[in-house]
Design an enzyme around this catalytic site. Structure first.
Site, PDB file in Angstrom:
ATOM      1  CD  GLU A 117      38.392 -58.352  25.444  1.00  0.00           C
ATOM      2  OE1 GLU A 117      37.760 -57.780  25.091  1.00  0.00           O
ATOM      3  OE2 GLU A 117      38.549 -59.431  26.290  1.00  0.00           O
ATOM      4  CE  LYS A 154      35.541 -62.419  25.521  1.00  0.00           C
ATOM      5  NZ  LYS A 154      36.087 -60.232  25.575  1.00  0.00           N
ATOM      6  CG  ASN A 156      36.827 -60.740  30.050  1.00  0.00           C
ATOM      7  OD1 ASN A 156      35.681 -61.003  30.823  1.00  0.00           O
ATOM      8  ND2 ASN A 156      37.081 -60.079  28.950  1.00  0.00           N
ATOM      9  CD  GLU A 165      34.389 -58.286  28.130  1.00  0.00           C
ATOM     10  OE1 GLU A 165      33.564 -57.333  27.728  1.00  0.00           O
ATOM     11  OE2 GLU A 165      34.713 -58.674  28.287  1.00  0.00           O
ATOM     12  CG  ASN A 176      33.563 -53.448  29.131  1.00  0.00           C
ATOM     13  OD1 ASN A 176      33.939 -52.502  29.808  1.00  0.00           O
ATOM     14  ND2 ASN A 176      32.670 -54.662  29.677  1.00  0.00           N
ATOM     15  CB  CYS A 187      32.227 -59.096  25.868  1.00  0.00           C
ATOM     16  SG  CYS A 187      32.153 -58.076  24.862  1.00  0.00           S
TER      17      CYS A 187
HETATM   18  N1  ING Z   1      34.266 -56.706  22.892  1.00  0.00           N
HETATM   19  C1  ING Z   1      33.901 -56.524  21.442  1.00  0.00           C
HETATM   20  C2  ING Z   1      33.100 -57.263  21.107  1.00  0.00           C
HETATM   21  O1  ING Z   1      33.234 -58.114  20.838  1.00  0.00           O
HETATM   22  C3  ING Z   1      34.312 -56.208  19.105  1.00  0.00           C
HETATM   23  C4  ING Z   1      35.052 -56.777  20.502  1.00  0.00           C
HETATM   24  C5  ING Z   1      34.018 -54.555  19.741  1.00  0.00           C
HETATM   25  C6  ING Z   1      34.160 -56.767  18.795  1.00  0.00           C
HETATM   26  C7  ING Z   1      33.318 -54.684  18.176  1.00  0.00           C
HETATM   27  C8  ING Z   1      33.635 -56.582  16.900  1.00  0.00           C
HETATM   28  C9  ING Z   1      33.093 -54.943  17.126  1.00  0.00           C
HETATM   29  O2  ING Z   1      31.679 -57.348  21.677  1.00  0.00           O
HETATM   30  C10 ING Z   1      34.479 -57.553  23.686  1.00  0.00           C
HETATM   31  N2  ING Z   1      35.552 -57.368  24.767  1.00  0.00           N
HETATM   32  O3  ING Z   1      34.441 -58.822  22.941  1.00  0.00           O
END
Ligand code: ING
Length: 318
Positions: free
Chosen positions: A151, A132, A115, A50, A202, A177
Site C-alpha cells: 500500500e 486514508k 486510498n 475499502e 481489507n 482499514c
Molecule cells: N489492511 C490491514 C489492516 O490494517 C494489516 C493491514 C493486516 C495490518 C493484518 C495488521 C494485520 O487491517 C489494510 N488495508 O490496512
C-alpha cells in the site's frame, strides 16, 4: 429514519472476494443488489468496504505503476460507477464507498494516488471524501513474501486528517482499514463530537511480519473498533471485503458497534452479506455526557507534563 429520535438505519454491506477477472460492471451489480436488499430492510445508509470496486491489487508489486492505473478511479462517479449512484438516489439510500483514487495532473503534471472513501447522502449529494491517513505495509517489492501488501507504494497518505460532517441527522466521520487500529483516528473525530464512524477494510488473515498475529486477526478487529466506539461515545461500522481473493484469505467479521462498545450485528459468512442495525445517535450522549465528558474529565494539558517531570524513560538494564 424516525423523525422523532435520531435513529439511522445502517446497513453494513460486506463483500466476498473480488477476483482479478471481475469487471467493475460485475462488481457494481453486486453493490446494487446489496443496495436493493438494504431498501427492503429500511436502510437509510449503506457502508461498503475499502477498495470495493476491484480486487486488493496491492497484493502484487508492478514495477511500472502506470500499468496499475486501471485499478484506480480517475473520476467518481465514472460511467462505470454512475449506475450505483443512480440506483442509490432512486432508492433514497445514502452510501459510503471505498475505492482507489487517481487524481488529475496537478500544476506540475503529477498525478496523486490515494486510498479513498466517498460519502453520499440519501438525495445523491456528495457529502465528503476521505483519504486514508495510516498507510500500512511496504513501499518496495519484497519478493520473499507469499503476497505483497504494498500500500505504501500504491497510495500516498491523506493530508486532510479526520473530518466529521453533519449528515443523516447526525455527525458522521470516516476512516479506512488500518486507521481503525490507531486510537488517534477515533479521538480526532471524538473531539469533533462524532456519533457514527464508517470504516471499510481489507485485512489479510496472514500477517507476514508476525504470523503469531494471524490467529488474533478477529480479536484485534473487534478490540480496536469496540474500544474506539466506547472511548469516544460513537457508533462504529466496520465493513470487510472478505474471503479468499486471488489466493489470499481475508477477514470477514463485518460489525456494527454501539457507543457502549457492544457489537450489535456481525456477519456470519465471508461472502456478500448485509447486516443492519437501527443506530440511535442519541445513545452517544449516554457516554459523551458521563464517563467521556471530555471537557470535564480529559486533561490534555497534563499528559505531556507528566512525561517530562519523570524524566527519560528508564532503560532496561543491558
Ligand atoms: N489492511 C490491514 C489492516 O490494517 C494489516 C493491514 C493486516 C495490518 C493484518 C495488521 C494485520 O487491517 C489494510 N488495508 O490496512
Amino acid at each position: 429514519m424516525d423523525s422523532l429520535s435520531r435513529t439511522v438505519v445502517v446497513g453494513a454491506a460486506q463483500l466476498g472476494p473480488i477476483q482479478k477477472h471481475h469487471s467493475r460492471a460485475e462488481v457494481v451489480q453486486r453493490l446494487i443488489s446489496l443496495l436493493r436488499e438494504a431498501k427492503l430492510r429500511d436502510c437509510d445508509l449503506v457502508v461498503f468496504p475499502e477498495l470495493a470496486l476491484t480486487t486488493f491489487f496491492p497484493r502484487w508489486f508492478v514495477e511500472d505503476i502506470t500499468e496499475t492505473d486501471h485499478w484506480y478511479e480517475s473520476s467518481m462517479p465514472s460511467s462505470e460507477t454512475q449506475p450505483l449512484f443512480d440506483e442509490a438516489k432512486k432508492l433514497g439510500i445514502g452510501f459510503c464507498l471505498g475505492y482507489a483514487e487517481l487524481t488529475a495532473p496537478d500544476d506540475v503534471g503529477a498525478r496523486h494516488r490515494y486510498n479513498t472513501q466517498i460519502l453520499v447522502e440519501k438525495d445523491g449529494s456528495v457529502v465528503a471524501q476521505y483519504r486514508k491517513v495510516h498507510i500500512p505495509g511496504h513501499a518496495h517489492h519484497e519478493p520473499d513474501r507469499p503476497f505483497q501488501h504494498a500500500e505504501r507504494y500504491y497510495f500516498e497518505p491523506g493530508t486532510e486528517g479526520f473530518g466529521v460532517w453533519h449528515c443523516f441527522n447526525g455527525l458522521v466521520g470516516m476512516m479506512i482499514c488500518n486507521d481503525r487500529r490507531w486510537p488517534e483516528s477515533y479521538r480526532e473525530m471524538g473531539l469533533q463530537g462524532v456519533e457514527l464512524i464508517l470504516c471499510g477494510y481489507n485485512t489479510p488473515i496472514h500477517y507476514v511480519p508476525d504470523p503469531s498475529q494471524d490467529i488474533l486477526q478477529g480479536f484485534h478487529n473487534s478490540l480496536v473498533m469496540q474500544s474506539g466506539a466506547y472511548q469516544n461515545g460513537t457508533w462504529v461500522v466496520g465493513v470487510a471485503k472478505a474471503g479468499v481473493e486471488e489466493g489470499v484469505d481475508s477477514l470477514g467479521q463485518t460489525s456494527i458497534v454501539a457507543p457502549s462498545g457492544e457489537i450489535v450485528a456481525r456477519t456470519l459468512t465471508t461472502d456478500d452479506e448485509l447486516i443492519v442495525a437501527s443506530c440511535d445517535l442519541d445513545w452517544c450522549q449516554r457516554y459523551k455526557n458521563t464517563l467521556f465528558d471530555f471537557d470535564k474529565y480529559r486533561r490534555p494539558e497534563m499528559y505531556q507534563r507528566i512525561t517530562r517531570q519523570r524524566g527519560a524513560i528508564v532503560q532496561p538494564k543491558p
